[in-house]
Enzyme design. Structure first.
Site, short mmCIF file in Angstrom:
data_model
loop_
_atom_site.label_atom_id
_atom_site.label_comp_id
_atom_site.label_asym_id
_atom_site.label_seq_id
_atom_site.Cartn_x
_atom_site.Cartn_y
_atom_site.Cartn_z
N HIS A 68 0.82 -1.21 0.00
CA HIS A 68 0.00 0.00 0.00
C HIS A 68 0.86 1.26 0.00
O HIS A 68 2.05 1.23 0.34
CB HIS A 68 -0.95 0.01 1.21
CG HIS A 68 -0.23 0.06 2.54
ND1 HIS A 68 0.33 1.21 3.04
CD2 HIS A 68 0.01 -0.90 3.46
CE1 HIS A 68 0.88 0.98 4.20
NE2 HIS A 68 0.71 -0.32 4.48
N GLN A 70 1.91 5.25 1.25
CA GLN A 70 2.20 5.80 2.58
C GLN A 70 0.91 6.06 3.35
O GLN A 70 -0.04 6.65 2.83
CB GLN A 70 2.99 7.09 2.48
CG GLN A 70 3.43 7.65 3.83
CD GLN A 70 3.86 9.10 3.75
OE1 GLN A 70 3.09 9.98 3.36
NE2 GLN A 70 5.12 9.37 4.09
N SER A 71 0.87 5.63 4.61
CA SER A 71 -0.30 5.84 5.46
C SER A 71 -0.02 6.93 6.49
O SER A 71 1.14 7.34 6.69
CB SER A 71 -0.68 4.54 6.18
OG SER A 71 0.27 4.25 7.19
N ARG A 118 -6.00 1.08 4.38
CA ARG A 118 -4.87 1.64 3.62
C ARG A 118 -4.54 0.79 2.40
O ARG A 118 -4.14 1.32 1.36
CB ARG A 118 -3.65 1.81 4.54
CG ARG A 118 -3.19 0.53 5.24
CD ARG A 118 -2.18 0.87 6.34
NE ARG A 118 -1.59 -0.28 6.99
CZ ARG A 118 -2.09 -0.91 8.04
NH1 ARG A 118 -3.26 -0.52 8.53
NH2 ARG A 118 -1.44 -1.92 8.60
N GLU A 142 -1.90 -7.10 7.61
CA GLU A 142 -0.51 -6.94 8.03
C GLU A 142 -0.23 -7.82 9.26
O GLU A 142 -1.15 -8.32 9.92
CB GLU A 142 -0.23 -5.46 8.34
CG GLU A 142 1.20 -5.10 8.73
CD GLU A 142 2.26 -5.52 7.69
OE1 GLU A 142 2.34 -6.74 7.39
OE2 GLU A 142 3.01 -4.66 7.22
#
EC number: 3.1.3.63
Length: 495
Positions: A68, A70-71, A118, A142
């Site tokens: 994904h 950048q969160s 995300r 994750e």
């Protein structure tokens, strides 16, 4: 004992241009450390290749993994784990859009995605207007980090002390709240492969996370939990795994590329959150005349064709953003021409506006980067098994010496930053990657490299410690002269 006055280069070296004048800085400590590392690696037990628990398949499949963008918690430095509070930042949205453009011409039959916001949003951006289905898969979430999740990194260090240190330096055996998160993650990755490969699609997109994508790549090619954090996954980095059916048993698996990122992989900075100042870049020379069925049987090597010349120039332009100290090249004409192109662009850095002063680049021919004529054409991942044992053994021993020479070159100067480039044939570079990872010949068919590609290896803890693979088979810099990520037979013929 290694000689300092005249550092040995395995197989002998021939300097193409003059050495820098003046006294050379002492390098005894660094070289002795490398020598100890080599001895340690020789006596240390090599990892045995795990038989991947992957179901038999009837047709070839290609799986494209994307992390994904950048969160908000990436930006804040929080430990995310499998929590679902973070969303994409504007930068993350932009990274996902860049990945969408990078994959725009590629066809997919299905998209599997982590259900976390995300990752799901990244998948939606990349998938765009495609009509095929998107499948949320819980096991693609994750890594579960339990009590760590939500903490800033300095808070984790202060609150958990030794456990946080173990997470940093020995993640494979890290425990928290009665769990072994990395071991659990590897088990989940194996389960994911069963579900992904059971789908009838031949070309599959998977959008997930840093740690789970590492586990998917490693588990697919038979690497254990000790390789966590070794195969880098950057925000929106693309990795490609190929599965080819075999008459009996598990499919043949190869890593076609690792971590092809929206931004060039050679910018200065960290490697998996750690600063790095030592780097080796493996450059595959451009396409040769054999692509046009022109052979030179009595020369032992071939010149590049027009495509190869363009590819080598594109590589030289990419590497302009990195100051190169030394280039080691095989004596094959395609390798030498590629090395010269890189050197000329480096030494024109001031004229090109990339540096305020001209750069000096030392260039050497390294005999151990050579390959015999039968290996000069890139080996397909499943063709290694057809090579006779003597040929493989010779290549392996030779590449081991070449890898040692590259490590020595990293220690040949007292400057804190040193970047070394090796230019040669993709077949030998596959063996160099295996030596870097302390693998055996079993893994030679597990990696694929294309003409004109680069592989970037970082040493955040110095040349005497385990390296981090930033990318393998990076080709984005080649633009229209690269091979597309997903390829049908029709597009191959057209290309």
């Amino acid at each position: 004992m290694l000689s300092v006055a005249s550092p040995p280069v395995a197989g002998g070296s021939l300097h193409i241009n003059r050495k820098r004048s003046g006294p050379q800085p002492p390098v005894w400590a660094s070289l002795q450390e490398i020598e100890r590392l080599r001895i340690d690696k020789d006596v240390r037990q090599k990892p045995r290749r795990m038989v991947p628990e992957i179901p038999a398949i009837r047709v070839a499949k290609r799986v494209v993994l994307v992390r994904h963008g950048q969160s908000t918690w990436n930006e804040e430095g929080r430990i995310q784990g499998s929590s679902d509070f973070a969303v994409l930042t504007p930068k993350g949205e932009s990274q996902a859009e860049t990945s969408r453009q990078m994959l725009l011409g590629d066809s997919f039959d299905v998209c599997f995605t982590s259900p976390l916001a995300r990752s799901k949003r990244t998948a939606e951006i990349i998938w765009g207007s495609r009509m095929e289905e998107m499948i949320p898969e819980h096991d693609l979430r994750e890594i579960d980090l339990y009590s760590f999740q939500g903490l800033l990194k300095h808070e984790g260090k202060a609150k958990f002390g030794d456990a946080y240190r173990q997470w940093q330096i020995n993640a494979a055996n890290f425990t928290i709240d009665g769990h072994y998160p990395v071991r659990e993650l590897w088990d989940r990755a194996k389960s994911c492969w069963n579900k992904i490969l059971a789908h009838e699609g031949n070309s599959v997109l998977v959008v997930a996370h840093n740690a789970v994508n590492q586990a998917l790549v490693a588990a697919a090619i038979g690497l254990g939990t000790e390789y966590f954090r070794i195969l880098l996954q950057s925000n929106c980095g693309v990795s490609v795994v190929d599965f080819n059916p075999q008459p009996r048993g598990n499919p043949h698996v190869s890593l076609n590329r690792l971590n092809q990122t929206p931004n060039p992989p050679i910018a200065a900075g960290g490697s998996g959150g750690r600063k790095t100042s030592k780097r080796i870049v493996l450059v595959c020379h451009g396409a040769t005349q054999s692509n046009n069925e022109v052979t030179f049987p009595n020369m032992g090597y071939e010149p590049m064709n027009m495509l190869g010349v363009i590819q080598s120039q594109k590589t030289a332009e990419l590497l302009l953003d990195m100051k190169i100290a030394c280039i080691l090249t095989s004596s094959q004409i395609a390798s030498v021409d590629t090395a010269v192109a890189i050197s000329e662009v480096q030494e024109a850095a001031d004229c090109l506006g990339a540096d305020c002063i001209p750069r000096y680049v030392e260039m050497k021919k390294l005999q151990d980067l050579e390959v015999e004529p039968t290996l000069q054409q890139p080996c397909t991942p499943d063709s290694w098994d057809s090579l006779n044992k003597a040929t493989v053994t010779k290549l392996w021993n030779q590449s081991k010496k070449a890898w040692g020479a590259l490590l020595e070159e990293l220690c040949a100067d007292s400057e804190p930053e040193r970047n070394v480039v090796a230019v040669g044939n993709s077949t030998l570079h596959v063996a160099l990657i295996c030596h870097c990872l302390n693998l055996t010949t079993e893994w030679l068919g597990a990696f694929h490299l294309d003409s004109g590609s680069i592989t970037v290896i970082d040493f955040p803890d110095g040349p005497a410690r385990q390296a981090v693979i930033r990318c393998i088979n990076y080709t984005a810099h080649l633009g229209r002269w690269s091979i597309p990520i997903t390829r049908s037979m029709a597009s191959d013929e057209e290309f």
